[in-house]
Design an enzyme around this catalytic site. Sequence first.
Site, short mmCIF file in Angstrom:
data_model
loop_
_atom_site.label_atom_id
_atom_site.label_comp_id
_atom_site.label_asym_id
_atom_site.label_seq_id
_atom_site.Cartn_x
_atom_site.Cartn_y
_atom_site.Cartn_z
N LEU A 44 0.86 -1.18 0.00
CA LEU A 44 0.00 0.00 0.00
C LEU A 44 0.90 1.23 0.00
O LEU A 44 1.87 1.30 0.76
CB LEU A 44 -0.90 0.03 1.24
CG LEU A 44 -2.21 -0.76 1.21
CD1 LEU A 44 -2.91 -0.64 2.56
CD2 LEU A 44 -3.12 -0.27 0.11
N ASP A 45 0.55 2.23 -0.83
CA ASP A 45 1.32 3.47 -0.85
C ASP A 45 1.22 4.17 0.50
O ASP A 45 0.25 3.97 1.24
CB ASP A 45 0.78 4.40 -1.93
CG ASP A 45 1.05 3.87 -3.33
OD1 ASP A 45 2.02 3.13 -3.50
OD2 ASP A 45 0.28 4.22 -4.24
N PRO A 46 2.18 5.04 0.82
CA PRO A 46 2.13 5.76 2.11
C PRO A 46 0.84 6.53 2.32
O PRO A 46 0.32 6.57 3.44
CB PRO A 46 3.34 6.71 2.02
CG PRO A 46 4.31 5.97 1.16
CD PRO A 46 3.46 5.28 0.11
N ALA A 48 -2.08 5.78 1.31
CA ALA A 48 -3.22 4.88 1.41
C ALA A 48 -3.37 4.32 2.82
O ALA A 48 -2.41 4.23 3.58
CB ALA A 48 -3.06 3.73 0.42
#
Length: 307
Positions: A44-46, A48
């Site tokens: 997961l991206d930061p 998100a």
Amino acid sequence: MPTPEPARDGLLLIDKPPGWTSHDVVAKARGLAGTRRVGHAGTLDPMATGVLVLGIGRATKLLTFLVGCAKSYAATIRLGATTVTDDAEGELTARTPVALAPGALAAAVAALTGDIEQVPSAVSAIKIDGQRAYARVRGGEAVALAARPVTISRFAVLAERAADLDGTPVLDIDVEVDVSSGTYVRALARDLGAALGVGGHLTALRRTHVGRFGLDQCAPLDDLVAGRATGRSLPVLGLDAAAHALAVRELSAAEARELTFGRRIPSAEPGRTEPVAALDPAGRLVAVLDESRPQARSRVVFVAANS
């Protein structure tokens, strides 16, 4: 302060907070679990938040199968503005006033639903000649990634809100999507904006499901940290929880015994390509099977012979 017992082998479901990378969460979980054997099933991206499935101990062997599960997200897409990263963390590159014709949004969403070819975001974690694409972009390179087949099984627009971006009228839309593994929701936002001729990027993203694991089963990271500080155990799901995410085969006692000795058994559904969680009569996860051929083989075995 009591010292908690090391965590048992299994799956730990975390509601990832914003600002943390998936690697940050894994590093924290290693300390909480008392073991280096911790991994995650899908980055997961930061920016998100939401469902992050961690494997502890022997459950790290399950992660390669869980990565391939379908996923669901709630997101906000801003139409009328593009960024370098296709999300709100990147530099704004263009603004276009939004004034959509009736039905245009619905038509563009429909065109991006189903089996499509998607070009991943240039700042994805995909490797090019051994280096992550995002690292090349940050180093000043122009990166062009090949399109890949993905499936958007649901793309629902829940709400639309007009907004102003420094004098430019833009449109924020709240959406829910169900997608196949390997789909980039940032790229979906980018492509929706491109289809409408106004550009677009992602401003919020929350993963709500990985397979059948949902937010209602996840614990906030802060709660886990606080609980361990008072001696509480981590809420780790046993290995048999893989049955909630994979196809399931219930074994007879004789079949389970054969698998523990490393032998093959007849496939229950020859030809199926998805991994199969094989459970013994007591509900224990014995193995993950490959049933693509008439004889099923174990891709990984979790129960020792005679145990």
